[in-house]
Design a protein around this motif. Structure first.
Motif, mmCIF file in Angstrom:
data_model
loop_
_atom_site.group_PDB
_atom_site.id
_atom_site.type_symbol
_atom_site.label_atom_id
_atom_site.label_comp_id
_atom_site.label_asym_id
_atom_site.label_seq_id
_atom_site.Cartn_x
_atom_site.Cartn_y
_atom_site.Cartn_z
ATOM 1 N N UNK A 278 0.842 -1.207 0.000
ATOM 2 C CA UNK A 278 0.000 0.000 0.000
ATOM 3 C C UNK A 278 0.873 1.251 0.000
ATOM 4 N N UNK A 279 1.908 1.245 0.819
ATOM 5 C CA UNK A 279 2.803 2.388 0.956
ATOM 6 C C UNK A 279 3.443 2.754 -0.382
ATOM 7 N N UNK A 280 3.928 1.751 -1.095
ATOM 8 C CA UNK A 280 4.536 1.997 -2.389
ATOM 9 C C UNK A 280 3.553 2.613 -3.369
ATOM 10 N N UNK A 281 2.326 2.102 -3.383
ATOM 11 C CA UNK A 281 1.303 2.644 -4.279
ATOM 12 C C UNK A 281 0.962 4.091 -3.918
ATOM 13 N N UNK B 298 1.660 7.252 -6.403
ATOM 14 C CA UNK B 298 0.556 8.111 -6.832
ATOM 15 C C UNK B 298 0.852 9.573 -6.496
ATOM 16 N N UNK B 299 1.424 9.822 -5.315
ATOM 17 C CA UNK B 299 1.745 11.190 -4.919
ATOM 18 C C UNK B 299 2.847 11.778 -5.797
ATOM 19 N N UNK B 300 3.848 10.983 -6.146
ATOM 20 C CA UNK B 300 4.961 11.469 -6.962
ATOM 21 C C UNK B 300 4.494 11.806 -8.377
ATOM 22 N N UNK B 301 3.685 10.944 -8.963
ATOM 23 C CA UNK B 301 3.055 11.201 -10.265
ATOM 24 C C UNK B 301 4.063 11.638 -11.322
ATOM 25 N N UNK B 302 5.209 10.967 -11.334
ATOM 26 C CA UNK B 302 6.212 11.287 -12.340
ATOM 27 C C UNK B 302 6.867 12.638 -12.180
ATOM 28 N N UNK B 303 6.735 13.238 -10.993
ATOM 29 C CA UNK B 303 7.363 14.540 -10.763
ATOM 30 C C UNK B 303 6.557 15.706 -11.265
ATOM 31 N N UNK C 276 9.871 -9.051 2.436
ATOM 32 C CA UNK C 276 9.634 -7.645 2.746
ATOM 33 C C UNK C 276 10.482 -6.735 1.862
ATOM 34 N N UNK C 277 11.716 -7.127 1.620
ATOM 35 C CA UNK C 277 12.602 -6.309 0.800
ATOM 36 C C UNK C 277 12.054 -6.081 -0.596
ATOM 37 N N UNK C 278 11.436 -7.096 -1.159
ATOM 38 C CA UNK C 278 10.909 -6.983 -2.508
ATOM 39 C C UNK C 278 9.780 -5.967 -2.593
ATOM 40 N N UNK C 279 8.849 -6.005 -1.634
ATOM 41 C CA UNK C 279 7.719 -5.082 -1.688
ATOM 42 C C UNK C 279 8.103 -3.681 -1.193
ATOM 43 N N UNK C 280 9.126 -3.584 -0.334
ATOM 44 C CA UNK C 280 9.573 -2.282 0.143
ATOM 45 C C UNK C 280 10.337 -1.522 -0.928
ATOM 46 N N UNK C 281 10.814 -2.231 -1.942
ATOM 47 C CA UNK C 281 11.640 -1.620 -2.977
ATOM 48 C C UNK C 281 10.901 -0.523 -3.732
ATOM 49 N N UNK C 282 9.609 -0.702 -3.969
ATOM 50 C CA UNK C 282 8.842 0.278 -4.728
ATOM 51 C C UNK C 282 8.828 1.626 -4.020
ATOM 52 N N UNK C 283 8.553 1.623 -2.730
ATOM 53 C CA UNK C 283 8.536 2.872 -1.970
ATOM 54 C C UNK C 283 9.919 3.512 -1.957
ATOM 55 N N UNK C 284 10.955 2.699 -1.771
ATOM 56 C CA UNK C 284 12.312 3.239 -1.756
ATOM 57 C C UNK C 284 12.672 3.842 -3.109
ATOM 58 N N UNK C 285 12.238 3.204 -4.191
ATOM 59 C CA UNK C 285 12.522 3.732 -5.519
ATOM 60 C C UNK C 285 11.839 5.069 -5.750
#
Length: 205
Positions: free
Chosen positions: A68-71, A75-80, A122-131
């Motif tokens: 959820x956090x990554x999504x 969504x907030x970043x929206x490509x800058x 956990x590392x795999x799903x946390x990667x999206x938010x970190x990216x």
């Protein structure tokens, strides 16, 4: 909750929901597996059909939270858009909004002692938010000459630390206490001071 009529997936979901409720109420280390089973309306033995133990149950809460956090951050970043700075601010607000809306997930993710670095799942799903955080930070640093540019990972980690600090101290204060400023204002001003100190933002921005 009735002990009858659970389908296979329903029981797993009910146990996760029970754990999230208990995490919000008592913290990620403040409840037992038996309490989670009782809250879900099943016997403790039923838990082991889906989870190896309490830590495994909390890890699933954290895993769902990172998804959820990554999504939310993406969504907030929206490509800058419409600008790197405004999008970066939106990511900060989304950080706080996630912690407020999903407190059980947030605590399972960041206060349970589980580390994405030590857990491939956990590392795999946390990667999206970190990216997303790295993309947002890289966009802010882009106008600084490479020889004067601070390390991206350092800046991203500092912003995350500021966000977590505001959440811990001001977004979830003890009963009867209240900050004179909103968590959103505290985070925005703190990040602004930090970025100006690094020369990422001009003094008048």
């Amino acid at each position: 909750m009735s002990k009858q009529g659970y389908h296979h997936g329903d029981l797993r979901r009910a146990l996760v929901e029970a754990a999230l409720h208990l995490i919000e109420e008592k913290g990620p280390t403040g409840f037992t597996l038996s309490e989670a089973a009782k809250t879900a309306g099943v016997t403790p033995a039923a838990v082991y059909r889906h989870f190896a133990g309490r830590e495994d149950l909390i890890a699933e809460c954290a895993r769902q939270g990172f998804v959820i956090f990554g999504d939310v951050l993406e969504h907030a970043w929206d490509g800058g858009q419409p600008s790197a700075l405004s999008a970066f601010s939106a990511v900060g607000r989304a950080y706080l909004a996630f912690a407020k809306r999903y407190p059980g997930h947030y605590m399972a993710m960041f206060e349970s002692g589980l580390s994405p670095q030590n857990s491939p799942a956990l590392g795999q799903v946390a990667l999206k938010a970190r990216n997303v955080m790295d993309q947002a930070t890289e966009a802010l640093l882009a106008h600084i000459p490479p020889d004067r540019r601070p390390p991206l990972a350092m800046v991203s980690a500092h912003i995350a630390a500021l966000s977590h600090g505001v959440i811990e101290l001001h977004a979830r204060p003890p009963a009867g206490t209240r900050s004179p400023y909103s968590p959103e204002d505290l985070l925005e001003s703190g990040v602004g001071i930090y970025l100006r100190g690094l020369g990422i933002l001009p003094p008048d921005q």
